[in-house]
Design a protein around this motif. Structure first.
Motif, short mmCIF file in Angstrom:
data_model
loop_
_atom_site.label_atom_id
_atom_site.label_comp_id
_atom_site.label_asym_id
_atom_site.label_seq_id
_atom_site.Cartn_x
_atom_site.Cartn_y
_atom_site.Cartn_z
N GLN A 148 -18.50 -19.13 -2.82
CA GLN A 148 -19.70 -19.39 -3.61
C GLN A 148 -20.73 -18.30 -3.38
N GLU A 149 -20.86 -17.81 -2.14
CA GLU A 149 -21.79 -16.72 -1.84
C GLU A 149 -21.37 -15.42 -2.54
N ALA A 150 -20.05 -15.21 -2.65
CA ALA A 150 -19.57 -14.02 -3.36
C ALA A 150 -19.98 -14.06 -4.83
N LEU A 151 -19.87 -15.22 -5.45
CA LEU A 151 -20.27 -15.36 -6.85
C LEU A 151 -21.78 -15.21 -7.02
N GLU A 152 -22.53 -15.70 -6.06
CA GLU A 152 -23.99 -15.56 -6.12
C GLU A 152 -24.40 -14.10 -5.99
N THR A 153 -23.71 -13.36 -5.11
CA THR A 153 -23.99 -11.93 -4.97
C THR A 153 -23.69 -11.19 -6.26
N PHE A 154 -22.60 -11.54 -6.91
CA PHE A 154 -22.24 -10.90 -8.17
C PHE A 154 -23.28 -11.21 -9.24
N ARG A 155 -23.82 -12.43 -9.22
CA ARG A 155 -24.86 -12.80 -10.19
C ARG A 155 -26.11 -11.94 -9.97
N LEU A 156 -26.51 -11.74 -8.71
CA LEU A 156 -27.67 -10.89 -8.41
C LEU A 156 -27.40 -9.44 -8.80
N MET A 157 -26.17 -9.02 -8.61
CA MET A 157 -25.79 -7.65 -8.97
C MET A 157 -25.95 -7.44 -10.47
N ARG A 158 -25.58 -8.42 -11.25
CA ARG A 158 -25.68 -8.30 -12.71
C ARG A 158 -27.13 -8.30 -13.18
N GLN A 159 -28.04 -8.85 -12.38
CA GLN A 159 -29.44 -8.91 -12.78
C GLN A 159 -30.18 -7.62 -12.49
N GLY A 160 -29.52 -6.67 -11.81
CA GLY A 160 -30.17 -5.41 -11.47
C GLY A 160 -30.49 -4.59 -12.69
N PRO A 161 -31.43 -3.66 -12.55
CA PRO A 161 -31.84 -2.84 -13.72
C PRO A 161 -30.73 -1.94 -14.22
N LEU A 199 -28.87 -5.51 2.53
CA LEU A 199 -28.65 -5.14 1.14
C LEU A 199 -29.93 -5.30 0.33
N LEU A 200 -30.64 -6.41 0.52
CA LEU A 200 -31.87 -6.64 -0.23
C LEU A 200 -32.95 -5.64 0.15
N GLU A 201 -33.00 -5.27 1.45
CA GLU A 201 -34.00 -4.30 1.90
C GLU A 201 -33.77 -2.92 1.30
N ASN A 202 -32.52 -2.62 1.00
CA ASN A 202 -32.18 -1.30 0.47
C ASN A 202 -31.68 -1.38 -0.97
N SER A 203 -32.14 -2.39 -1.69
CA SER A 203 -31.66 -2.60 -3.06
C SER A 203 -32.03 -1.43 -3.99
N SER A 204 -33.10 -0.70 -3.66
CA SER A 204 -33.51 0.40 -4.52
C SER A 204 -32.53 1.56 -4.49
N ILE A 205 -31.81 1.72 -3.36
CA ILE A 205 -30.85 2.82 -3.25
C ILE A 205 -29.41 2.31 -3.22
N PHE A 222 -27.17 -2.33 -13.94
CA PHE A 222 -25.97 -3.08 -13.57
C PHE A 222 -24.73 -2.26 -13.86
N ASN A 223 -23.87 -2.19 -12.88
CA ASN A 223 -22.60 -1.50 -13.03
C ASN A 223 -21.60 -2.13 -12.08
N TYR A 224 -20.36 -1.95 -12.37
CA TYR A 224 -19.32 -2.53 -11.53
C TYR A 224 -18.07 -1.69 -11.69
#
Length: 954
Positions: A590-603, A564-570, A605-607
């Protein structure tokens, strides 16, 4: 003998018919005995002749073995005709014309036997030197399927003009010999035969089928140099060629169309169909609009193209306008059914099924496409019953039988809805009609249907029995194995495909990766990953998501997150959701919440609702009320706040976090959503000990209860011991056929056991499906009633039946040993949990071990056991140890345990009350008073206790 007076045209017809069908012998007698009649004379319109038919001569049979016999008879007839004295006159030209007329008649129903007979006659009278005869005969052979004879005849023609060359090129095109057509054209150029626009038209059509854009442009240039582009048909053919070669948007095709001085309706239709062929529906409608402002009037082809373009774009309003235009132009009658068929597809695609049905019913003479279009419309709008009803109507009233399109329309419905009986019926029909021999799409649909209906053996038999397979066949079978948990077979078939089959596609990757669903399949999944990298199959985000899903299913969450991190641009929403869902399912909350936190930090952000539902599930399992409220506020700020799934997840989250008031508020705002919302609220109330409110809500239920509703209500009845309500629910369960549901059976066992009716609990258990939950409930029931030996015996019976024990099983078993005083047996089961059953002991099991040791007076062992757990010991284990100390009056140890608990949960008033009761029992009133004053100072209050009694029939 009979005599007629006929015209020369009638004479030709009668000679042809009688000669080539009944093999008559003709004798001509002229009207004047002094002179003979000249067939070529135009002055004499009538003549008198006698026909002496040869009796009992049958029609020509189609069987080739009799060909030589009838050819011989025909040659005899011609031979006798030649020996007549009148034959010396000039009749050769008339003979040639008669042969040409006979060939033209034969072209209406081409037959290789007829072609051979005519060929023999032409050879006999020397008519092959007459170019119209040889050209027509060449065409007859081609249409009769004898292209080889056409080529041989062509080679025997010494003097060839453009018409002969065009005929042989047309024959090559007609028999799908496109390269041969190109070779003939090259020979024509080498022989310096002058070609015409028809020649170029045939070559353009040939190159269109070959999708040879390069040579097509050469022909285009030749047409420009020779000045033949004034032929509208040639220009239309060039437009079609460019479209099929995928070059519609190029400068050439656009310029060609715009430079045409005169455009007929075919020209406009060609450019519109070309746009549709290349997926440019907007441009197709653009040309339709231009056509309406031109001098040409739209025909049924134009309207069909425009309606198809509206269907692709979902433009219902525009399509309705074209519908009105078609009615004004008179294309509503049955002779233009293609327009109506296009309208059915348009309305179906736009979910206007009633309008589609109206159009369909107004068609006076429907064709098979009409029926198929309406069935496809019903299927796309999930009107399943109407599809099958329409198919029956088609066969009974429409006089049409299902074709390949019909079957391939219905098969996906049978697959998705698991209608195996209907699918097998379609299979049987296809076998009877011999449709499976050369129709791979139908075969692939059957393989897919059997796989999704859990009949993988039949799919496998069908796959292995066919000789011709395409890549879709392989993918369908691999996907079928994966879907039905035959992972090893799927992987073996994938290996076979790599060795012997066609080149793989992205669908192959999806199919094989779905077979890697456990840690022991991780190595194979990694090998597929490597193959993807080498083959270049990681250039699409869907494949990346599928690969992440594979790693998560195999337990390698780290690799999935790295991808996921390697392909974060797409990465899209589905990419982040894949990781979040994987974490939640693997209980990595806890890992699920951390992933959601990183998702929100994206340029960007959508959900979506899937994101919120799974994040709420993680919060609920961790009981993080504040984070749950924060996520609730995020949802309310977006349209997803009114999404039913999100609302249900919020109710469940507040339920797990013990905030029942917030759950009530959410439910009150969306109580009319659906049955799932009511189930969530009833379950929340039951889970939070609000059992009477749960029963009251059940009475006000606005939907028909289902299995989940029944389980929640039974749980509420169990909590308050209301047996009569539980019996009513039990009766409802039987009336609605829920008795085979294992969760309901387990809930009934708990109900009857807790209400003192162990006999009824045992009856329910014996007549239910023996699921893991039912076994656990019955073991717990025996334990609650002090029948520990029976509980152990039942546990052994459970293991022998093949049912896998879970952590809940051992909770019930240890509870039974505790209540029955079977300490040694209970300790043995606790010690072998991890080694023998691969179940890691948790706090629930450890509580019962402490309780077991404490009840038997082995307090020191209980204390040592708890200390041995070190930091893993939960407050529940220490709390049980405090209860044991209170029971046995161990005030010194109890004080030490209480201090430990005060550090862990300082707000739990129960621990203070237990220690205070110990002081009172030991006579230490001063310590008890000080402890209660401390509780008062901290503002802690004990919940008021109460008792319940159900007054009514038990």
């Amino acid at each position: 003998m009979q005599t007629w007076v006929v015209s020369q045209l009638q004479l030709k017809h009668h000679i042809t018919r009688w000669t080539f069908q009944n093999l008559v012998l003709l004798q001509f007698r002229p009207r004047s005995s002094s002179s003979f009649y000249s067939f070529s004379s135009q002055n004499h319109k009538n003549m008198k002749f006698s026909i002496v038919p040869r009796k009992n001569v049958p029609f020509f049979p189609r069987h080739p073995s009799l060909l030589s016999c009838y050819c011989r008879r025909f040659c005899i007839a011609i031979h006798l005709f030649d020996k007549m004295p009148q034959r010396d006159f000039h009749v050769r030209d008339v003979h040639f014309e008669l042969v040409v007329d006979c060939i033209k008649l034969s072209l209406k129903k081409p037959n290789i036997v007829t072609a051979t007979v005519v060929h023999c006659a032409a050879l006999k009278i020397g008519a092959l030197a007459y170019l119209p005869t040889s050209t027509s005969l060449l065409t007859l052979y081609s249409k009769a399927g004898g292209f080889t004879s056409s080529r041989v005849l062509f080679e025997d023609i010494h003097i060839k003009d453009a018409i002969v060359w065009n005929a042989v090129i047309s024959a090559s095109l007609e028999n799908n010999c496109y390269r041969t057509a190109v070779e003939f054209f090259q020979k024509m150029i080498k022989d310096q035969t002058r070609f015409d626009s028809t020649t170029l038209l045939l070559m353009v059509s040939t190159l269109s089928h070959m999708k040879n854009f390069v040579q097509g442009r050469v022909i285009h240039c030749v047409g420009i140099k020779s000045g033949m582009l004034v032929d509208i048909s040639l220009c239309n053919a060039l437009i079609n060629m460019y479209a099929k070669c995928g070059d519609l948007n190029s400068f050439d095709s656009e310029c060609l169309f715009d430079e045409m001085e005169y455009k007929d309706v075919v020209s406009w239709n060609s450019i519109m169909r070309g746009c549709l062929y290349n997926g440019d529906s907007e441009k197709s409608l653009y040309y339709f609009g231009r056509m309406n402002f031109s001098e040409e009037t739209a025909d049924h082809v134009s309207l069909s193209c425009a309606i198809s373009a509206c269907t692709s774009l979902g433009e219902l309003a525009f399509g309705e306008c074209i519908h009105g235009q078609g009615i004004k132009l008179g294309y509503k009658d049955s002779s233009h059914v293609s327009v109506a068929n296009s309208l059915i597809s348009l309305y179906s695609q736009c979910a206007a099924v009633e309008a589609a049905v109206t159009v369909f019913r107004e068609i006076a003479y429907k064709d098979i496409i009409s029926w198929n279009a309406m069935m496809e419309g019903y299927a796309s709008n999930e009107n399943i019953h109407e599809v099958f009803d329409l198919m029956v109507e088609m066969q009974t009233t429409g006089s049409f039988q299902p074709d390949i399109v019909t079957l391939t329309t219905i098969l996906p419905l049978c697959a998705d809805l698991m209608l195996s009986r209907e699918g097998r019926t379609i299979h049987g029909y296809a076998i009877r009609k011999q449709m499976l021999s050369d129709h791979l799409p139908l075969l692939n649909g059957l393989i897919d249907m059997y796989s999704k209906c859990n009949l993988v053996e039949k799919a496998e038999l069908l796959f292995n029995s066919t000789k011709e397979r395409d890549l879709i066949s392989w993918n369908a079978m691999i996907s079928g194995y994966s879907l039905n948990k035959y992972s090893e077979k799927a992987q073996n078939l994938y290996k076979e495909l790599l060795c012997y089959g066609p080149n793989c596609s992205s669908s192959t990757v999806f199919a094989i990766l779905s077979s890697c669903t456990s840690p022991n399949r991780l190595n194979f999944g990694k090998s597929v990953h490597s193959w993807q990298l080498k083959s270049g199959f990681l250039n699409h985000i869907l494949l990346v998501n599928c690969l992440m899903q594979m790693y998560i299913n195999c337990g390698d969450l780290t690799s999935g997150f790295s991808i996921l991190l390697e392909n974060s641009s797409i990465a899209d929403i589905a990419s982040w959701n894949t990781i979040i869902i994987g974490c939640v399912r693997g209980e990595h909350f806890q890992e699920a919440l951390e992933t959601f936190r990183l998702m929100r930090q994206g340029p960007s952000f959508n959900y979506d609702s899937i994101t919120l539902v799974n994040v709420l599930s993680a919060i609920a399992n961790m009981e993080l009320l504040n984070q749950g409220k924060s996520l609730h506020s995020i949802a309310l700020k977006s349209p997803l706040g009114s999404d039913t799934r999100v609302q249900n997840s919020l109710i469940t989250m507040y339920d797990r976090c013990r905030d029942i008031n917030s759950a009530r508020k959410v439910f009150k705002l969306h109580s009319s959503s659906n049955l799932c919302t009511w189930n969530c609220m009833i379950s929340a109330l039951s889970h939070n000990k609000e059992s009477r409110e749960a029963l009251d809500l059940f009475r006000r239920l606005q939907f028909k209860p289902n299995e989940f509703t029944v389980v929640s209500v039974l749980s509420a009845c169990t909590q308050i011991g209301v047996l009569r309500h539980g019996k009513q629910v039990h009766g409802y369960m039987f009336r609605n056929g829920y008795q085979q549901n294992s969760f309901i059976s387990a809930a009934l066992v708990d109900l009857y056991s807790n209400c003192g009716r162990l006999d009824n609990a045992l009856k329910v258990f014996r007549h239910s499906q023996k699921s893991e939950s039912a076994w656990n409930s019955m073991i717990a029931a025996y334990g609650n009633h002090g029948n520990g030996e029976k509980a152990i015996k039942l546990f052994r019976e459970m293991c022998e039946s093949g049912t896998k024990a879970t952590k809940s099983t051992f909770v019930s078993l240890l509870s039974a040993c505790t209540h029955s005083g079977l300490v040694n047996q209970g300790l043995q089961y606790y010690e072998c949990m991890l080694e023998k059953y691969s179940i890691k002991p948790e706090a629930e099991h450890q509580v019962y071990v402490v309780d077991m040791l404490g009840r038997s007076g082995r307090i020191d062992e209980a204390y040592e056991f708890t200390k041995g757990l070190q930091s893993n010991a939960s407050s529940g284990v220490w709390g049980m140890l405090l209860s044991v100390c209170n029971y046995h009056g161990e005030i010194k140890l109890g004080k030490k345990v209480a201090e430990k608990l005060f550090e862990m949960e300082p707000q739990n008033v129960g621990y203070y009350i237990s220690l205070s009761n110990m002081y009172v029992a030991a006579g230490s009133w001063k310590d008890a008073t000080e402890l209660r004053q401390s509780v008062h100072d901290q503002g802690l209050r004990k919940c008021t206790a109460y008792s319940l009694i159900d007054v009514g029939l038990g």
